[in-house]
Scaffold this motif. Structure first.
Motif, mmCIF file in Angstrom:
data_model
loop_
_atom_site.group_PDB
_atom_site.id
_atom_site.type_symbol
_atom_site.label_atom_id
_atom_site.label_comp_id
_atom_site.label_asym_id
_atom_site.label_seq_id
_atom_site.Cartn_x
_atom_site.Cartn_y
_atom_site.Cartn_z
ATOM 1 N N VAL A 155 0.858 -1.199 0.000
ATOM 2 C CA VAL A 155 0.000 0.000 0.000
ATOM 3 C C VAL A 155 0.889 1.243 0.000
ATOM 4 O O VAL A 155 0.625 2.228 -0.701
ATOM 5 N N VAL A 159 1.178 4.517 -2.446
ATOM 6 C CA VAL A 159 1.195 5.935 -2.042
ATOM 7 C C VAL A 159 2.401 6.640 -2.668
ATOM 8 O O VAL A 159 2.285 7.769 -3.172
ATOM 9 N N LEU A 162 1.757 7.303 -6.290
ATOM 10 C CA LEU A 162 0.851 8.448 -6.455
ATOM 11 C C LEU A 162 1.628 9.762 -6.322
ATOM 12 O O LEU A 162 1.438 10.698 -7.108
ATOM 13 N N LEU A 163 2.511 9.786 -5.328
ATOM 14 C CA LEU A 163 3.319 10.995 -5.130
ATOM 15 C C LEU A 163 4.235 11.243 -6.318
ATOM 16 O O LEU A 163 4.440 12.393 -6.729
ATOM 17 N N LEU A 166 2.156 12.717 -9.095
ATOM 18 C CA LEU A 166 1.864 14.130 -8.792
ATOM 19 C C LEU A 166 3.108 14.982 -8.996
ATOM 20 O O LEU A 166 3.038 16.091 -9.549
ATOM 21 N N PHE A 169 3.759 15.544 -12.690
ATOM 22 C CA PHE A 169 2.783 16.473 -13.253
ATOM 23 C C PHE A 169 3.035 17.895 -12.749
ATOM 24 O O PHE A 169 3.084 18.836 -13.530
ATOM 25 N N TYR A 170 3.226 18.024 -11.438
ATOM 26 C CA TYR A 170 3.346 19.370 -10.873
ATOM 27 C C TYR A 170 4.671 20.022 -11.264
ATOM 28 O O TYR A 170 4.734 21.227 -11.498
ATOM 29 N N VAL A 179 8.833 23.890 -4.235
ATOM 30 C CA VAL A 179 7.852 22.808 -4.345
ATOM 31 C C VAL A 179 8.573 21.465 -4.481
ATOM 32 O O VAL A 179 8.211 20.474 -3.835
ATOM 33 N N MET A 182 9.905 20.432 -1.156
ATOM 34 C CA MET A 182 8.848 20.009 -0.222
ATOM 35 C C MET A 182 8.289 18.643 -0.611
ATOM 36 O O MET A 182 7.984 17.825 0.249
ATOM 37 N N LEU A 183 8.165 18.411 -1.924
ATOM 38 C CA LEU A 183 7.678 17.098 -2.358
ATOM 39 C C LEU A 183 8.679 15.994 -2.001
ATOM 40 O O LEU A 183 8.289 14.876 -1.652
ATOM 41 N N MET A 185 10.554 16.100 0.642
ATOM 42 C CA MET A 185 10.337 15.897 2.087
ATOM 43 C C MET A 185 9.124 14.991 2.329
ATOM 44 O O MET A 185 9.163 14.100 3.178
ATOM 45 N N VAL A 186 8.051 15.252 1.571
ATOM 46 C CA VAL A 186 6.839 14.425 1.721
ATOM 47 C C VAL A 186 7.161 12.972 1.381
ATOM 48 O O VAL A 186 6.779 12.049 2.103
ATOM 49 N N LEU A 189 9.133 11.411 4.203
ATOM 50 C CA LEU A 189 8.272 11.169 5.369
ATOM 51 C C LEU A 189 7.353 9.969 5.136
ATOM 52 O O LEU A 189 7.185 9.126 6.021
ATOM 53 N N VAL A 190 6.786 9.902 3.930
ATOM 54 C CA VAL A 190 5.897 8.771 3.611
ATOM 55 C C VAL A 190 6.699 7.464 3.663
ATOM 56 O O VAL A 190 6.256 6.468 4.237
#
Lengths: 204, 477
Positions: A155, A159, A162-163, A166, A169-170, A179, A182-183, A185-186, A189-190
Motif C-alpha cells: 500500500v 502511495v 501516487l506521489l 503528482l 505532473f506538478y 515545491v 517540499m515534495l 520531504m513528503v 516522510l511517507v
C-alpha cells in the motif's frame, strides 16, 4: 567529462517510451509477485525509470532528476530494512505469485488500456503525451496497489507511486525549487512512515 | 539580534522537538518541556500584539516581520493568530493529558514538530505550500499512533487518505491561478471546485471516505487520536478557509451552499446511524467525530458569518469533549488489556468510575447535548439552519440524537453489574486489571469536567473568541 556527467548523459539518453515500459514492467512485478526482495528490487528499478522521466521535466537541471532517484532509493533502503525486520520476526521469504493472479492480470490490463486511452484523449497542461502516459500509469499503479493489497509495504508503494505521478505532473507546471524540495520531504516522510508501519504490524 | 516572528514560531518548537527526541526516556521532562513550549508559543501569540516586539536578553523577536525563504514570503498575519493559538494551546493541553498514558513516547516530540509545521503552513502566502506543510504534519502524527499496541491499519489508512487528498489540493491551486488569468473560463472554476470538494471530503472523513476515521479511532492510541481529531482536523478546517480567503470567488458560486449543506448532512446522518449501532467505544468516538465534522460543514454551508462563527465554536469545544473521552477510553482500555467492546467492558463503571464518567460526559458533550460548550454551538447551528430549511435542522438534530443513543447504550453496558459466565463465554482475560485509577488521571478528569461544565454554563467566553475569528474571514456577508 566527469563520471557523474557521463552517467547523467546515459540516463537521459533512454527514451521516454522505454522508461514508461520500464515503469510498467517494474509495477507489474510488484503487483504479481509476492516476494519482498523482488518487490523492493522492482521498486528500485521503478525509481530509476521515474528519474528518466524527470530528465524530460528538468531539462536544464539534470541533477534534480538524480536527486529524485536518490530519494527514491533511500526510501527503498528504508523499506528493505523494515522487511528484513519483519522476516526475522517469523515470515520466511519464498517466491510465489499473488493468490488472485488472474484477477490481477485482468485488472492491470484493463487499467493500462484506460491509462493509454486517457493519455491519448486528454492532454495534461504542459506535459508531453509520452510523459503523460507515464504519469497516468503511475497513478493507475497507485490505485491498484492501494485497492488490492492490505500489506502496509505494498500500500505504501502505491502511495509513493501516487506521489511520483503528482511530482511529475506538478514539476512540469512549476519546476521551482521550493515545491520540489517540499515534495521530496513528503516522499521521505511517507517512506519512513510506511517502513515504521510495516514493522509496527509485526510487533503487534 | 533580531529574529522574524515566523522563524521563532517555527524554529523553537522544531528545535525543542529535536531535543525531546533525545530525552524520550524521561517522560516527565518530555511532557513538561513539550507542553511548556507549546503553551509558551500560545501565550506569546496571545499577549504580544502583532506589531509588537519581544526582547529577552539581547534577543528581539518581531512578530510581524516577514521571513523570505527562496523568494517566498513567510509572515504572521492578524487572521493567522487565532489559528496558531488554537494549534499551540490544544497541543499543550493534549501533551498534559497524555502524560500518564504514554510513557517514553514519541508523541511529545512528534506532536510538537507537527504543531510547528501546521503553524508554518498558515504563515506562507501560497496555499500550495500550506497544503504540503499540512500533509507533512499529518504524516508525522502517524508515528506515535500505534506505539501502545493494536493493529497498524488506522495509521496506514490515515496516511493513504491524507496523501490521496494532496493531488486535488495542489492541482486546485494551479486551476485557480489559471482562472485568475482567464476569468471567463468557467470550466476551470468548476473543476477546481470539484477537486477541492473531493480533497476536503477525504480529509474530513466524509462519506464515502469515512473508513479512516473509524480505523484510526479503534486502533490508535486515544491521546494521539485526540490530537489527530483536534489539531490535525482543526488545521484542515483552517486550510479550507485559507482557500476561500485566497480565492473568494470559490465561495460565491451558486452551488457552494448546497454542496456543503448536503455533504455536512450526509456526514451527520451516516455518523449518527453508525454511532448508534457501535459495540466498540473507540469506533463510537470516531463516528461521533464524523457527526461533529459534518456539523461544521453544515455551518459553513449556511454561507453566513454566523455559520462560520458556529463552526469555530464547535472546533473550540472539541478538545474538551474529546479530551474527556480520551481520558475515559484509555482508562477503560487499560482495565481490559486494550479491549473496548461492550462484552469486555460490562460493569466497568464499578471498577473505573472516573474513567467511565469522563467517557460518558465527554460523549454527551461531543454529541452536542447540555451542559457543554458543544450544546451552545449545536443549538445555534440548529437555529440558523432552521431559518432557511427546517427539515435540515431536524435531520441534524436527529443525527446528534443518534450519537447520544450510542452513548446511552454504552452507559447501560458500563453500568451493568457483570454476571458470572461460563469460561467459554468469558471475555479474553485482561493483561493487568487495574483496581485503582491513577490519582493524577483522576485529577485531570475532574479538572476537565469542571472546565467543560463551566464552559457549558458560560459559553460566551468561547463564543466571543469564535466570533472574533470569524470576522477575519470576510468572504461571507
Amino acid at each position: 567529462m566527469t563520471p557523474f556527467a557521463v552517467w547523467l548523459d546515459r540516463i537521459s539518453g533512454v527514451t521516454t517510451t522505454t522508461a514508461v515500459w520500464g515503469l510498467f514492467l517494474s509495477g507489474a512485478v510488484i503487483y504479481f509477485i509476492v516476494e519482498w526482495r523482488l518487490r523492493v528490487l522492482a521498486l528500485f528499478a521503478q525509481y530509476l525509470f521515474i528519474g528518466v522521466l524527470f530528465t524530460r521535466v528538468f531539462v536544464d537541471r539534470p541533477e534534480m532528476s538524480l536527486l529524485k532517484v536518490l530519494v527514491g532509493w533511500l526510501v527503498c533502503g528504508a523499506l528493505f530494512l523494515s522487511v528484513r525486520i519483519r522476516q526475522t520476526a517469523g515470515e520466511r521469504p519464498h517466491f510465489h505469485w499473488a493468490a488472485d493472479l488472474p484477477f490481477r492480470i485482468l485488472s492491470l490490463v484493463m487499467m493500462t488500456v484506460v491509462a493509454y486511452l486517457a493519455s491519448q484523449r486528454y492532454t495534461l497542461p504542459f506535459v508531453p503525451q509520452d510523459l503523460a502516459l507515464g504519469c497516468i500509469l503511475l497513478a493507475v499503479f497507485a490505485l491498484l496497489f492501494i485497492g488490492a493489497e492490505e500489506d502496509a509495504g505494498v500500500v505504501g508503494v502505491g502511495v509513493l507511486n501516487l506521489l511520483a505521478a503528482l511530482d511529475l505532473f506538478y514539476s512540469a507546471q512549476d519546476p521551482g525549487l521550493v515545491v520540489t524540495g517540499m515534495l521530496i520531504m513528503v516522499n521521505l516522510l511517507v517512506g519512513l512512515a510506511i517502513s515504521y508501519l510495516t514493522v509496527a504490524e509485526v510487533r503487534t | 539580534m533580531t529574529i522574524a516572528g515566523p522563524l521563532f514560531v517555527l524554529g523553537v518548537p522544531l528545535a525543542v522537538a529535536a531535543v525531546l527526541q533525545i530525552l524520550r526516556r524521561w517522560t516527565i521532562i518530555s511532557v513538561f518541556l513539550a507542553a511548556l513550549t507549546a503553551a509558551g508559543m500560545g501565550v506569546l501569540l496571545t499577549l504580544l500584539p502583532l506589531g509588537g516586539v519581544w526582547t529577552f536578553r539581547g534577543l528581539t523577536v518581531e512578530l510581524a516581520r516577514p521571513l523570505v525563504v527562496m523568494g517566498r514570503v513567510v509572515q504572521i498575519e492578524a487572521a493567522d493568530i487565532f489559528v496558531l493559538r488554537y494549534i499551540f494551546f490544544t497541543a499543550a493541553a493534549l501533551f498534559l493529558l497524555a502524560w500518564r498514558f504514554l510513557p517514553h513516547s514519541n508523541f511529545f516530540p512528534v506532536g510538537l514538530a507537527a504543531a510547528a509545521l501546521f503553524s508554518g503552513a498558515f504563515m506562507v502566502e501560497q496555499v500550495v505550500y500550506t497544503a504540503l506543510l499540512v500533509v507533512m504534519g499529518a504524516i508525522l502524527t502517524v508515528f506515535p499512533l500505534h506505539e501502545s499496541g493494536g493493529a497498524a491499519k488506522g495509521g496506514l489508512r490515515y496516511l493513504v487518505y491524507t496523501v490521496l487528498a494532496l493531488p486535488g489540493l495542489m492541482v486546485t491551486q494551479l486551476l485557480l491561478d489559471l482562472f485568475m488569468v482567464f476569468p471567463n473560463d468557467q470550466g476551470l472554476l468548476n473543476t477546481a471546485t470539484v477537486l477541492l470538494g473531493v480533497s476536503f471530503a477525504i480529509l474530513f472523513g466524509a462519506v464515502p471516505f469515512q473508513s479512516w476515521l473509524s480505523a484510526v479511532s479503534s486502533d490508535g492510541s486515544p491521546p494521539v487520536v485526540t490530537y489527530l481529531f483536534t489539531v490535525n482536523t482543526g488545521t484542515v478546517w483552517f486550510l479550507l478557509l485559507a482557500y476561500f480567503r485566497n480565492y473568494p470567488w470559490l465561495s460565491q458560486q451558486a452551488a457552494f451552499g448546497t454542496l456543503f449543506t448536503t455533504l455536512g448532512l450526509v456526514m451527520m446522518v451516516t455518523g449518527g446511524v453508525l454511532a448508534a449501532a457501535q459495540q466498540r467505544l473507540g469506533r463510537l468516538v470516531g463516528y461521533a467525530t464524523l457527526v461533529d465534522n459534518g456539523a461544521m460543514l453544515l455551518a459553513l454551508g449556511t454561507g453566513r458569518m454566523e455559520g462560520l462563527a458556529l463552526a469555530a465554536l464547535l472546533l473550540l469545544a472539541r478538545p474538551f469533549s474529546l479530551g474527556l473521552m480520551t481520558l475515559g477510553l484509555q482508562g477503560l482500555r487499560q482495565l481490559t488489556g486494550g479491549l473496548d467492546d461492550h462484552l469486555a467492558l460490562e460493569g466497568a463503571a464499578f471498577r473505573a468510575p472516573w474513567s467511565t464518567m469522563a467517557f460518558l460526559v465527554g460523549g454527551i458533550a461531543l454529541a452536542g447535548f447540555p451542559l457543554s460548550l458543544g450544546f451552545a454551538a449545536r443549538w445555534g447551528l440548529y437555529r440558523i439552519t432552521a431559518m432557511t430549511n427546517f427539515a435540515n435542522a431536524m435531520v441534524a438534530l436527529g443525527s446528534a440524537a443518534a450519537v447520544m443513543l450510542g452513548i446511552v447504550i454504552s452507559m447501560r453496558v458500563l453500568l451493568t453489574r457483570p454476571v458470572a459466565r461460563p469460561a467459554s463465554e468469558a471475555p479474553p482475560p485482561a493483561s493487568a486489571p487495574i483496581l485503582k485509577e491513577d490519582r493524577l488521571v483522576v485529577v485531570l478528569i475532574v479538572a476537565l469536567l469542571l472546565v467543560t461544565l463551566a464552559l457549558g454554563f458560560f459559553p460566551r467566553v468561547a463564543s466571543n473568541l469564535a466570533v472574533e475569528m470569524a470576522q477575519w474571514y470576510t468572504f461571507f456577508p
